[in-house]
Design a protein around this motif. Structure first.
Motif, mmCIF file in Angstrom:
data_model
loop_
_atom_site.group_PDB
_atom_site.id
_atom_site.type_symbol
_atom_site.label_atom_id
_atom_site.label_comp_id
_atom_site.label_asym_id
_atom_site.label_seq_id
_atom_site.Cartn_x
_atom_site.Cartn_y
_atom_site.Cartn_z
ATOM 1 N N UNK A 99 0.832 -1.214 0.000
ATOM 2 C CA UNK A 99 0.000 0.000 0.000
ATOM 3 C C UNK A 99 0.860 1.255 0.000
ATOM 4 N N UNK A 100 1.912 1.278 0.833
ATOM 5 C CA UNK A 100 2.771 2.468 0.899
ATOM 6 C C UNK A 100 3.552 2.670 -0.399
ATOM 7 N N UNK A 101 3.923 1.570 -1.073
ATOM 8 C CA UNK A 101 4.620 1.699 -2.362
ATOM 9 C C UNK A 101 3.698 2.310 -3.413
ATOM 10 N N UNK A 102 2.463 1.832 -3.467
ATOM 11 C CA UNK A 102 1.499 2.385 -4.424
ATOM 12 C C UNK A 102 1.248 3.861 -4.124
ATOM 13 N N UNK A 103 1.106 4.188 -2.834
ATOM 14 C CA UNK A 103 0.877 5.583 -2.442
ATOM 15 C C UNK A 103 2.042 6.475 -2.840
ATOM 16 N N UNK A 104 3.277 5.990 -2.644
ATOM 17 C CA UNK A 104 4.470 6.783 -2.941
ATOM 18 C C UNK A 104 4.544 7.165 -4.413
ATOM 19 N N UNK A 126 6.832 6.427 5.210
ATOM 20 C CA UNK A 126 5.991 5.256 5.472
ATOM 21 C C UNK A 126 6.485 4.038 4.708
ATOM 22 N N UNK A 127 6.903 4.249 3.447
ATOM 23 C CA UNK A 127 7.398 3.122 2.653
ATOM 24 C C UNK A 127 8.672 2.543 3.260
ATOM 25 N N UNK A 128 9.608 3.408 3.624
ATOM 26 C CA UNK A 128 10.869 2.919 4.190
ATOM 27 C C UNK A 128 10.624 2.213 5.523
ATOM 28 N N UNK A 129 9.677 2.723 6.311
ATOM 29 C CA UNK A 129 9.346 2.058 7.559
ATOM 30 C C UNK A 129 8.772 0.669 7.329
#
Length: 458
Positions: A99-104, A126-129
């Motif tokens: 989800x965070x990858x798509x958001x980024x 958020x993605x790195x976390x």
């Protein structure tokens, strides 16, 4: 009390472990190959602003690895999750990562100006976390899945194959997706979404096909005994872990330096930038062969001896290549093959190091009575990031010291000699530094392994 099994690792478990790196790299590979272009060309971020953001993000990346490791250790000590110490975190991280990858790669394109920068900043954090929440337990789990050199080498090899599969899939598929939908926000969004979904599916295989076979059950008060400051005790008492950290600083610095100057070696010294593609193609079968043969060799001679031998051969090859190119003009293809062979032997250290981390974790439990895989692996990951940062900065600085002139029709003799040294002599020195760490600092011998094994039976 230790959860243990005398059964051997199954093929399913090995493939499952390799799926961890494969699934994560479906999206993480985008960061190194396409993220800068996405920010500059698609979002319109200035180079100065991006440099500032990258600095902040890198600091966050550096500190969250050991934080995640300590959190896992304390959570397991407190809750005693029956599913294991690491797999629950992988299950939580997998949907978060997708989800965070798509958001980024999509949400920032919906905003402009300061709002766009704020959304980009938060999405990257958020993605790195989420990636850290996947990567740290995945790497730490190796010591919980195996307790012999042979099996740890097999899992290290499986991780290497998974890394290759995820990285090459991304590098091949994403440009094709951009070719279909265009080098646009739509193209990046669709491509990242496809990569994130595929990566998520592969990560779920990683969760369901792995098993923590050698977890020590913590004592009732273990959560209070595990502290963030424990890592300083590890550095003071655990020479094996110190050796891994020294190796990591040298080796990751070398990878960053050679990565920075590689294009200059091929373009300015050898006059054939396209030969880099040939070198990459040559490296693929070499890597596959190394990953296939290394576990068998490790079973015969041990991981530490295998890695030391590979590093020493690599250093000799690099030094011989340096001595040759300083006095003789060799064809680009000869350089590509020679440098690839040197890199292949040194890669034994990076491909098989995960098994060594497992041994250092066992040794630390023997020394301190605490099993803190997360803290140790997280700190080891931190040293890798520090080495990469040092090498990236040094590579650029040393290129400037050679007298290299950007845009010049021809470079000076001193600049060309400097590039040759950076491409061959510096790697030789770094590889010898890594070899020194395993040869003279690493102290887990057969006798020590026997004592560790005896302690586990008590």
């Amino acid at each position: 009390m230790e959860k243990n099994t005398t059964s051997r690792l199954t093929l399913k478990q090995k493939i499952g472990y390799g799926c961890g790196d494969a699934g994560g790299l479906f999206t993480f590979s985008l960061m190194s190959a396409f993220f800068t272009r996405y920010c500059l060309n698609i979002l319109g971020v200035s180079t100065k602003m991006l440099a500032t953001l990258l600095l902040v993000w890198n600091v966050w990346d550096a500190v969250n690895d050991p934080m995640m490791g300590t959190l896992m250790d304390k959570a397991f000590a407190k809750n005693h999750d029956k599913r294991g110490k690491f797999r629950p975190w992988i299950l939580r991280a997998t949907p978060m990562l997708a989800v965070s990858a798509i958001a980024l790669w999509t949400l920032p394109t919906l905003f402009d100006g300061v709002a766009m920068l704020a959304v980009l900043f938060v999405c990257k954090i958020l993605y790195e976390g989420a990636y850290t929440m996947l990567n740290i337990p995945m790497g730490s789990m190796l010591s919980a899945m195996s307790d012999t050199d042979e099996e740890r080498a097999q899992l290290s090899s499986a991780r290497g194959f998974g890394s290759m599969a995820g990285g090459y899939t991304c590098s091949l598929a994403f440009p094709l997706i951009l070719g279909i939908f265009g080098d646009t926000a739509k193209g990046y969004g669709i491509g990242a979404t496809i990569m994130a979904i595929c990566g998520g599916v592969v990560c779920f295989f990683h969760y369901y096909w792995t098993e923590e076979r050698h977890n020590s059950a913590p004592a009732e008060d273990a959560s209070n005994s595990i502290k963030v400051t424990d890592i300083f005790v590890v550095f003071r008492k655990n020479r094996a872990f110190l050796a891994l950290c020294v190796h990591s600083l040298f080796f990751c610095s070398m990878l960053a330096i050679t990565g920075n100057v590689g294009t200059y070696m091929y373009a300015d010294v050898l006059g054939s930038l396209t030969m880099m593609s040939t070198a990459s193609l040559i490296s693929i079968p070499c890597s596959v062969l190394t990953l296939a043969v290394a576990p068998k060799l490790a079973k015969k001679v041990g991981l530490a001896r295998l890695i030391c031998a590979g590093l020493l051969i690599s250093a000799v090859l690099y030094l011989a290549l340096f001595g040759t190119i300083m006095f003789v003009n060799i064809p680009a293809i000869v350089y590509a093959v020679w440098a690839t062979l040197a890199s292949t032997f040194s890669s034994l250290a990076i491909l098989m190091q995960w098994g060594m981390v497992g041994e250092a974790i066992d040794y630390n439990e023997y020394l301190t009575g605490k099993r803190t895989e997360g803290s140790i692996y997280g700190t080891f990951s931190l040293t890798r990031r520090i080495g990469t940062t040092i090498g990236s900065s040094l590579g650029v600085l040393m290129l400037g010291w050679t007298g290299y002139q950007v845009g010049a029709a021809a470079q000076s003799a001193s600049a060309l000699s400097g590039i040759k040294a950076l491409s061959t002599l510096v790697p030789a020195i770094c590889v010898l530094g890594s070899w020194f760490a395993f040869r003279f600092i690493w102290n887990i011998t057969d006798d020590v392994r026997a004592k560790i094994a005896a302690a586990k039976q008590k």
